[in-house]
Design a protein around this motif. Structure first.
Motif, short mmCIF file in Angstrom:
data_model
loop_
_atom_site.label_atom_id
_atom_site.label_comp_id
_atom_site.label_asym_id
_atom_site.label_seq_id
_atom_site.Cartn_x
_atom_site.Cartn_y
_atom_site.Cartn_z
N GLY A 63 79.80 11.38 -47.94
CA GLY A 63 80.74 12.52 -48.41
C GLY A 63 80.11 13.76 -48.12
N THR A 64 79.01 13.88 -47.40
CA THR A 64 78.49 15.37 -47.27
C THR A 64 78.97 16.07 -46.23
OG1 THR A 64 76.65 14.32 -46.23
CG2 THR A 64 76.20 14.80 -48.38
N ASN A 65 79.79 15.46 -45.34
CA ASN A 65 80.58 16.09 -44.44
C ASN A 65 82.23 16.00 -44.23
OD1 ASN A 65 81.59 14.77 -41.74
ND2 ASN A 65 79.52 14.01 -42.11
N MET A 66 82.96 16.86 -44.31
CA MET A 66 84.44 16.55 -43.96
C MET A 66 85.06 17.18 -42.75
SD MET A 66 86.26 18.22 -47.53
CE MET A 66 87.94 18.22 -46.66
N LEU A 67 84.37 17.89 -42.03
CA LEU A 67 84.68 18.60 -40.70
C LEU A 67 84.01 17.60 -39.59
CD1 LEU A 67 84.01 22.21 -41.26
CD2 LEU A 67 86.23 21.19 -40.87
N GLY A 68 83.38 16.59 -39.98
CA GLY A 68 82.57 15.68 -38.93
C GLY A 68 81.30 16.21 -38.80
N PRO A 72 80.45 22.61 -34.83
CA PRO A 72 80.08 23.89 -33.87
C PRO A 72 80.27 24.92 -34.63
CG PRO A 72 81.25 22.10 -32.22
CD PRO A 72 81.59 21.43 -33.50
N LEU A 73 81.32 25.33 -35.25
CA LEU A 73 81.37 26.64 -35.86
C LEU A 73 80.52 26.66 -36.93
CD1 LEU A 73 83.53 28.81 -35.12
CD2 LEU A 73 84.86 27.73 -37.13
N VAL A 74 80.42 25.50 -37.66
CA VAL A 74 79.38 25.68 -39.04
C VAL A 74 77.93 25.80 -38.47
CG1 VAL A 74 78.54 24.41 -41.02
CG2 VAL A 74 81.13 24.43 -40.26
N GLU A 75 77.41 24.90 -37.34
CA GLU A 75 76.26 24.88 -37.02
C GLU A 75 75.80 26.35 -36.45
OE1 GLU A 75 74.25 22.37 -37.78
OE2 GLU A 75 76.19 21.84 -38.55
#
Ligand code: PMP
Length: 409
Positions: A63-68, A72-75
């Motif tokens: 459950g620790t990611n929900m954008l996949g 790229p934008l988060v990184e």
């Protein structure tokens, strides 16, 4: 991908130098042999184990990611922040920006308090409730998971009765059992902790009923106890507000958040209403890495992206497509599934499967066919689980049900 390790050899090495090799919920010892334990890479909804085998992953790092994975934008936001620095002698302005964003996003939230893990957040809520009320008793649902500290860990080793002396348990969605627990607390009720929905391992999931939720709210209003919502697992996956805003139209006093809020970067938070702000400023709670700036940058970008994409709606839609497809396929092969809870956080159990023989067999076949499903823990969808991924998943399910039927399971 190329294999980088032999799985069994790596686990044998791990067991020599790490208790249990892998501890806690990520240890796969309770699942069928062959469930991958170590991974080398993840991207979008895909995961590669150390032997190089690829899976469509329905756990999303529990459950620790929900954008996949590796969005790229988060990184980019994280890398940008890291260039300046991550852990410093004090927080960066990102902490204030994030708190402002949360106050503007979540209805009951007038302030935010940041930590690292879900357990930190639920524990801070309980401590704040006790500091505010100067009372001791805290109500929690039987077997509901709120973390790994002595007051809430499900495994009793190393825990003393005193650690839980002020915990009283009720049954989720059961007003009579809740009232009994309230009565037992007498005039010493500090708070009530409730899960976003009933999402215990091995069991069907249950959305809160409106009657139960309104009753909990009323008892807290009448007694002054803090109503604490544990959003660690559900937070932002079913709603852009607290999940009880969507399920039952009820707002808590305090809420605990962690998974998915920074798309895999380590941060948790407690959100609170004005009434509990003084108490939250009186407790002492902190940690070496709690002020790190890059997870805060990740959280800001993640939450804005969840809002921009209206992700809860997308996840629900794709989750329903998966659910309906699985039901149809199960029917085709003469099986009956119990798919419960929000479609974005699905739980998949088989009817008449007390010892989970069917569930384990099906999930093992799914793994062989390149899909990581869990036989008894709820799963998670992300933005990367697009319609074509669901179609691929259903093809794997078709083959898995066929193999099950052939094996007579
Ligand atoms: N509450 C809930 C509902 C959870 O699902 C979890 C983690 N699975 C926790 C609390 C504890 O979070 P953490 O493991 O980050 O401490």
């Amino acid at each position: 991908l190329n294999p980088i390790y032999n799985s069994e050899e790596l686990l044998a090495r791990a067991k020599k130098v790490i208790p249990n090799g892998v501890y806690g919920h990520q240890n796969v010892a309770m699942m069928n042999p062959g469930v991958p334990q170590f991974f080398q890479k993840a991207e979008g909804c895909r995961l590669w184990d150390v032997t190089g085998k690829e899976y469509i992953d329905y756990l999303c790092g529990y459950g620790t990611n929900m954008l996949g994975y590796n969005y790229p934008l988060v990184e980019e936001a994280v890398n940008q922040q890291r260039k300046d620095c991550d852990c410093m002698t004090g927080p960066s302005p990102k902490m204030v920006e994030l708190a402002e964003l949360l106050v503007n996003t979540v209805t009951h939230c007038d302030w935010a308090f940041f930590a690292k893990n879900g357990t930190d957040a639920t524990t801070i809520c309980v401590t704040t409730a006790r500091a505010a009320t100067r009372k001791k008793k805290v109500l929690a649902a039987k077997v509901a998971y709120h973390g790994a500290d002595p007051w809430c860990t499900p495994i009793p080793a190393g825990v003393t009765p005193e650690d839980r002396a002020h915990m009283i348990y009720y049954k989720y969605n059961d007003i009579a059992s809740f009232d009994k627990a309230v009565e037992q607390a007498g005039d010493d009720l500090a708070g009530v902790i409730v899960s976003a929905f009933k999402h215990d391992v091995f069991m069907d999931q249950e959305i809160p009923t409106r009657e139960f939720a309104q009753h909990v709210r009323k008892v807290c209003d009448d007694t002054g106890a803090a109503m604490i919502l544990d959003e660690v697992r559900a937070g932002f996956r079913v709603s852009l507000d607290v999940s009880w805003a969507k399920f039952v139209g009820v707002q808590p006093d305090l809420s605990a958040w962690c998974k998915a809020i920074a798309n895999g970067h380590p941060i948790s938070f407690v959100l609170g209403c004005e009434k509990f702000k003084t108490a939250a400023s009186q407790i002492y709670s902190t940690g070496s890495y709690w002020f790190a700036a890059s997870p805060m940058a990740a959280a800001i970008t993640t939450i804005k992206e969840i809002q921009r994409l209206n992700l809860p709606v997308m996840l629900e839609k794709n989750g329903m497509m998966l659910r309906q497809g699985l039901d149809e396929l199960a029917g085709k092969y003469g099986y009956e599934l119990k798919q419960t809870g929000p479609a974005a956080i699905p739980m998949l159990l088989f009817n008449k499967d007390a010892i989970r023989k069917k569930g384990n067999f099906f999930c093992t076949e799914m793994l062989k066919n390149g899909v990581y499903f869990h036989p008894w823990h709820n799963m998670f969808l992300s933005a990367a689980h697009t319609e074509d991924v669901i179609v691929q998943t259903l093809q794997a399910a078709d083959e898995s049900f066929a193999a099950m039927q052939k094996a007579g399971v």
